[in-house]
Design a protein around this motif. Structure first.
Motif, PDB file in Angstrom:
ATOM      1  N   SER A  83       1.673  -3.710   1.322  1.00 31.98           N
ATOM      2  CA  SER A  83       1.710  -2.310   0.885  1.00 31.98           C
ATOM      3  C   SER A  83       2.778  -2.154  -0.182  1.00 31.98           C
ATOM      4  CB  SER A  83       2.019  -1.374   2.062  1.00 31.98           C
ATOM      5  OG  SER A  83       1.020  -1.469   3.043  1.00 31.98           O
ATOM      6  N   LEU A 118       2.442   0.004 -10.362  1.00 29.31           N
ATOM      7  CA  LEU A 118       1.580   0.316  -9.214  1.00 29.31           C
ATOM      8  C   LEU A 118       2.192   1.459  -8.401  1.00 29.31           C
ATOM      9  CD1 LEU A 118       1.038  -3.414  -8.248  1.00 29.31           C
ATOM     10  CD2 LEU A 118      -0.655  -1.948  -9.356  1.00 29.31           C
ATOM     11  N   ASN A 159       0.713   3.400  -5.495  1.00 31.39           N
ATOM     12  CA  ASN A 159       0.556   3.283  -4.045  1.00 31.39           C
ATOM     13  C   ASN A 159      -0.662   2.407  -3.768  1.00 31.39           C
ATOM     14  OD1 ASN A 159       0.415   3.682  -1.262  1.00 31.39           O
ATOM     15  ND2 ASN A 159       1.229   5.764  -1.439  1.00 31.39           N
ATOM     16  N   LYS A 160      -0.430   1.173  -3.340  1.00 38.32           N
ATOM     17  CA  LYS A 160      -1.523   0.219  -3.131  1.00 38.32           C
ATOM     18  C   LYS A 160      -1.345  -0.481  -1.793  1.00 38.32           C
ATOM     19  CE  LYS A 160      -4.013   0.006  -7.062  1.00 38.32           C
ATOM     20  NZ  LYS A 160      -5.483   0.064  -7.117  1.00 38.32           N
ATOM     21  N   SER A 161      -2.491  -0.734  -1.131  1.00 40.55           N
ATOM     22  CA  SER A 161      -2.478  -1.494   0.119  1.00 40.55           C
ATOM     23  C   SER A 161      -3.606  -2.522   0.108  1.00 40.55           C
ATOM     24  CB  SER A 161      -2.649  -0.573   1.327  1.00 40.55           C
ATOM     25  OG  SER A 161      -1.524   0.272   1.453  1.00 40.55           O
ATOM     26  N   PHE A 162      -3.353  -3.684   0.715  1.00 38.77           N
ATOM     27  CA  PHE A 162      -4.336  -4.763   0.742  1.00 38.77           C
ATOM     28  C   PHE A 162      -4.348  -5.420   2.117  1.00 38.77           C
ATOM     29  CE2 PHE A 162      -2.576  -4.424  -3.504  1.00 38.77           C
ATOM     30  CZ  PHE A 162      -3.708  -4.407  -4.326  1.00 38.77           C
ATOM     31  N   ILE A 184      -7.440 -11.699  -7.293  1.00 38.33           N
ATOM     32  CA  ILE A 184      -7.138 -10.363  -7.811  1.00 38.33           C
ATOM     33  C   ILE A 184      -7.546 -10.348  -9.280  1.00 38.33           C
ATOM     34  CG2 ILE A 184      -5.311  -8.679  -8.220  1.00 38.33           C
ATOM     35  CD1 ILE A 184      -3.876 -10.270  -5.807  1.00 38.33           C
ATOM     36  N   LYS A 194      -2.354  -7.004 -12.074  1.00 41.16           N
ATOM     37  CA  LYS A 194      -2.681  -8.178 -11.244  1.00 41.16           C
ATOM     38  C   LYS A 194      -1.433  -9.021 -10.957  1.00 41.16           C
ATOM     39  CE  LYS A 194      -5.454 -10.007 -14.227  1.00 41.16           C
ATOM     40  NZ  LYS A 194      -5.158  -9.071 -15.318  1.00 41.16           N
ATOM     41  N   ILE A 242       1.111  -7.603  -8.492  1.00 39.08           N
ATOM     42  CA  ILE A 242       0.805  -7.782  -7.061  1.00 39.08           C
ATOM     43  C   ILE A 242       1.322  -9.146  -6.593  1.00 39.08           C
ATOM     44  CG2 ILE A 242      -1.060  -8.045  -5.372  1.00 39.08           C
ATOM     45  CD1 ILE A 242      -2.631  -5.991  -7.177  1.00 39.08           C
ATOM     46  N   LYS A 271       8.775   1.800 -10.667  1.00 41.91           N
ATOM     47  CA  LYS A 271       7.782   2.434 -11.539  1.00 41.91           C
ATOM     48  C   LYS A 271       8.447   3.486 -12.431  1.00 41.91           C
ATOM     49  CE  LYS A 271       3.074   4.310 -11.210  1.00 41.91           C
ATOM     50  NZ  LYS A 271       3.065   5.605 -11.870  1.00 41.91           N
ATOM     51  N   PHE A 312     -10.581  -8.968  -5.025  1.00 40.98           N
ATOM     52  CA  PHE A 312     -10.081  -7.598  -5.176  1.00 40.98           C
ATOM     53  C   PHE A 312     -10.162  -7.225  -6.651  1.00 40.98           C
ATOM     54  CE2 PHE A 312      -7.997  -9.586  -1.570  1.00 40.98           C
ATOM     55  CZ  PHE A 312      -8.078  -8.628  -0.582  1.00 40.98           C
ATOM     56  N   LEU A 326      -9.373  -4.684  -9.576  1.00 42.11           N
ATOM     57  CA  LEU A 326      -8.477  -3.568  -9.890  1.00 42.11           C
ATOM     58  C   LEU A 326      -9.069  -2.707 -10.988  1.00 42.11           C
ATOM     59  CD1 LEU A 326      -4.905  -5.200  -9.846  1.00 42.11           C
ATOM     60  CD2 LEU A 326      -6.198  -4.204  -7.965  1.00 42.11           C
TER      61      LEU A 326
END
Length: 359
Positions: free
Chosen positions: A7, A14, A16-19, A28, A36, A39, A62, A357, A359
């Motif tokens: 997360s 980025l 707010n990202k979750s995987f 990715i 990419k 991450i 950010k 994934f 993006l």
């Protein structure tokens, strides 16, 4: 060891990202500039407490925000490991493992072994000796806490000795007794570091040569040569001999902080005589050898990050790398690429489970 989930909040570009990740291969994919590599860098951050690409911590927040948070859920030796890295502007970075904060970030190194292969690795060839020393230090430190401790202490004493040399020059004075104390400490820690680097390379170089031979299909002979002042004399003797030079320069001119690696193809420096493909193969072999060494000493598969690895390599080299990655000797792998179709066709050849994934 497996990273189950990741997360991110306000990390680089980025928001707010979750995987939720596959236990084997995770791809990715997306256009350049979409995030990419960021991450992969966040995953690196969880292992080392810092970015691979930007050492200025606040620049990883950010733009327009006041903080970032990276949260990773791992399974290591069948036990859950939760790691959180957070930074707020104007405050100290906080790193926690299973909700317990670290007093020193260095205490975390080696818990989550990881190897990254990236276009930025070209700095190992084109930049100065400091970059190559950091590579050696990164490999050894992930499996040897005493090495990392000696390195931190050496660098602290080195900074103090350099500050003293500047003080002497500024005040037109000199105290040989004080210098002797620093010389003794640098010799103590430097001798340990030199011995461990030397022993490491005796193990590492044959592993590296095998990896390069496989990737290049045996086309080239390559070598790594360790250069150090300490092959000549004890550091204490060298420091005493160089004191007049050091007083003039106002910094310490000899020691393990001047060590370097020479990268050769044939009997010539790869920087000048290696093609772009040969250089990239050399760097990939270096990193795969790093993977092998850490696995051998830690007894666990490091996480492997492959950032934009398939650019500028011919089909044979790509095929060899995919074949290697498909072996069961590797654990969890993360790949970034701009072409979804190319990535999928390549990872299918590995005959392992995978997730893509976009993006």
């Amino acid at each position: 060891m497996v990273l189950k989930s990741l997360s991110l909040v306000n990390y680089k570009n980025l928001g707010n990202k979750s995987f939720e990740f596959n236990t084997k291969i995770n791809c990715i994919v997306g256009n350049n500039g979409i995030g990419k590599t960021n991450i992969l860098d966040a995953i690196y951050h969880l292992s080392f407490g810092k970015s691979y690409f930007n050492p200025v911590a606040t620049q990883n927040i950010k733009h327009g925000e006041d903080f970032f948070v990276i949260h990773g859920d791992y399974i290591k030796q069948n036990k859950p490991v939760k790691v959180v890295v957070s930074l707020k502007r104007g405050q100290k970075k906080i790193m926690k493992c299973n909700n317990k904060p670290y007093d020193k970030l260095s205490d975390h190194i080696g818990l989550l072994p990881l190897v990254i292969i990236s276009p930025a690795d070209r700095d190992l060839i084109i930049e100065g000796s400091d970059t190559r020393r950091k590579f050696i230090d990164s490999v050894i430190s992930q499996s040897d806490k005493s090495y990392l401790s000696a390195l931190i202490k050496y660098n602290k004493v080195l900074a103090q000795r350099n500050a003293l040399l500047k003080y002497f020059a500024l005040n037109h004075t000199f105290n040989p007794d004080t210098i002797a104390v620093y010389n003794e400490q640098l010799n103590q820690y430097g001798s340990v570091i030199f011995k461990k680097r030397h022993e490491f390379l005796k193990t590492f170089i044959p592993i590296f040569k095998v990896r390069y031979h496989t990737i290049s299909n045996g086309h080239d002979d390559v070598d790594l040569i360790y250069n150090s002042d300490l092959f000549e004399k004890d550091l204490k003797v060298l420091l005493e001999q160089q004191i007049h030079k050091d007083k003039t320069l106002q910094y310490t001119s000899v020691g393990i902080h001047k060590d370097d690696l020479t990268f050769n193809i044939g009997e010539h420096p790869i920087k000048k005589f290696g093609s772009q493909g040969q250089q990239k193969s050399f760097l990939i072999a270096l990193k795969l050898a790093q993977f092998d060494f850490i696995k051998m000493h830690n007894g666990t598969n490091p996480i492997l990050l492959l950032d934009d690895i398939f650019d500028k390599l011919d089909e044979h080299r790509v095929a060899q790398i995919v074949k290697l990655v498909g072996e069961d000797s590797f654990g969890q792998i993360f790949i970034s690429d701009t072409h979804a179709e190319r990535t999928e066709s390549i990872v299918k050849q590995a005959h392992q489970s995978y997730e893509i994934f976009k993006l």
